[in-house]
Design a protein around this motif. Sequence first.
Motif, PDB file in Angstrom:
ATOM      1  N   ARG A  27       0.841  -1.179   0.000  1.00  0.00           N
ATOM      2  CA  ARG A  27       0.000   0.000   0.000  1.00  0.00           C
ATOM      3  C   ARG A  27       0.882   1.238   0.000  1.00  0.00           C
ATOM      4  O   ARG A  27       1.970   1.252   0.565  1.00  0.00           O
ATOM      5  N   TYR A  38      -6.179  -7.345  -5.677  1.00  0.00           N
ATOM      6  CA  TYR A  38      -5.643  -6.626  -4.520  1.00  0.00           C
ATOM      7  C   TYR A  38      -5.090  -5.256  -4.926  1.00  0.00           C
ATOM      8  O   TYR A  38      -5.260  -4.261  -4.213  1.00  0.00           O
ATOM      9  N   THR A  39      -4.431  -5.211  -6.076  1.00  0.00           N
ATOM     10  CA  THR A  39      -3.892  -3.929  -6.560  1.00  0.00           C
ATOM     11  C   THR A  39      -5.017  -2.939  -6.829  1.00  0.00           C
ATOM     12  O   THR A  39      -4.912  -1.745  -6.494  1.00  0.00           O
ATOM     13  N   ASN A  93      -6.239  -1.519  -3.565  1.00  0.00           N
ATOM     14  CA  ASN A  93      -5.340  -0.483  -3.053  1.00  0.00           C
ATOM     15  C   ASN A  93      -5.522   0.835  -3.789  1.00  0.00           C
ATOM     16  O   ASN A  93      -5.489   1.916  -3.188  1.00  0.00           O
ATOM     17  N   ASP A 122      -6.700   4.374  -2.063  1.00  0.00           N
ATOM     18  CA  ASP A 122      -5.808   5.528  -2.257  1.00  0.00           C
ATOM     19  C   ASP A 122      -6.590   6.748  -2.727  1.00  0.00           C
ATOM     20  O   ASP A 122      -6.215   7.894  -2.448  1.00  0.00           O
TER      21      ASP A 122
END
Length: 518
Positions: free
Chosen positions: A253, A449-450, A453, A457
């Motif tokens: 992260r 998962y990316t 994140n 963000d």
Amino acid sequence: MNDVILEMRNITKTFPGVKALDNVNFRVKRGEIHCLVGENGAGKSTLMNVLSGIHPYGEYSGDILINGEIQKFDSVRDSEQQGIAIVNQELALIPDLSIYENIYFGHEIMKGLVIDRNQTIINAQEILRRVKLDVNPTNKVRELRVGNQQLVEIAKILSKDAKIIILDEPTSSLTEKESENLLQLLRDLKAEGVTLVMISHRLKEVVSIADTITVLRDGKTICSMDATGKKVDEFEIIKHMVGRELEDFFPERNDVNLGDERFRIENWSVYDPKKGRTILKAINLDVKSGEVVGIAGLMGSGRTELALSVYGNTPDFRILSGDVYMNGKKVIIRNPMEALNQGIAYVTEDRKYNGLVLIQDIKYNLTISNLDSLIEGIVINENEEIVVSKKYKNELDIIAPSIQQKVLYLSGGNQQKVSMGKVLFTNPKLLILDEPTRGIDVGAKYEIYTLMNQMVDQGMSIIIISSEMAELIGMCDRIYVMAEGRITGQIHQGEFSEQAIMELATDIKEKTVREQLN
């Protein structure tokens, strides 16, 4: 005796516009557990469908050899006659028939012109003992838990005297304990001389049980690894699966900057008339802007029921008490549309049946949740619909020839991206993800998962419900743990451990306190 019971040579299978298998070679030794791994879309299921006769001879090129003899299967029955049987991820049982009727369905034990019911029950009992399932064979299948239904499916195959059993993601819907029991059964069957081919995304299970591991990537055989000598670890498998090394299973992260409270529920209690009991009891939970909050718990703890009840997708549930707040303001949510209007979106754990319209294309699925934004006058602006669909296809990296591709033909990981894109088009402030990586491979998991994140963000908040403790530990800022419809505790980052989660999930600490008080 030849050690090789099964060999597939130079198997090539093409679908319209896609080469699913490209000169694949696959060899299985007699009496071994052979695990077949690869990313979604690598060709694993297609290869097994060729072997089992679902794709008959003539629809592919290459040779199948059983005990050294070339086979030309025209149907599933042909492969079964050679001792090959497959247990699909979606179980092929008839819920309203008895267990013994399911086991012998299609190859009934006859006495003259009628079914010999007594002998069928006796034989079924023997096979059920073999798979260590202690149930009355006259009970209906629908009365069994999913894990026990899986055992009935294996019993059904053993009743056909199968010599080679193919299992496609056999533990994907099972609890951790059920998975352990199934894996032990596979070891027992191997000891009896049965040959097993297992497709799985759960690499921890693969390295614990496999004698040989074959990796497919992009429809090609990458390698076969002997796991009986030198230990094969998960990172080595991943390197071959994705064509690169993943230094970690979870992406890093950026600096975590949590904002103000985004979402809160207070004293949330829910009654389920069908079960005749309160299934959620005085739940208190909050999520900040830019935060990933996990919900852990064993099957039946109430995690999905909590998500659905907050989302308003529970017409049969009765809310006994509780309030929902978004950005500090109390809101009323009686159905999913009101939840979406408040900025709450939910991605179901069952994308194939409740999340997507599989027979429709990517464009249809991506835009259906927010068609009002595309309507001009009384018609849909098709040009804008195409622009939006291409935007999400590109941003989510959905691998498909075009937005006209039917979702049915996408890999599990790409289906999940479409499912997420569908709700992202509603511009949510809070995204609830229920088992977001179930049934998808490690490479696709990393991409999901990316994306998560990237969302936080940008200030979005995420609640992730997962049965995989490693996933919660790797992705979350905080984890709430549920047991029997209650929050038994929360754990902050830095205190995460599987032991801490399991103690709360099994309610050990609180039970101990109650016992001491009594």
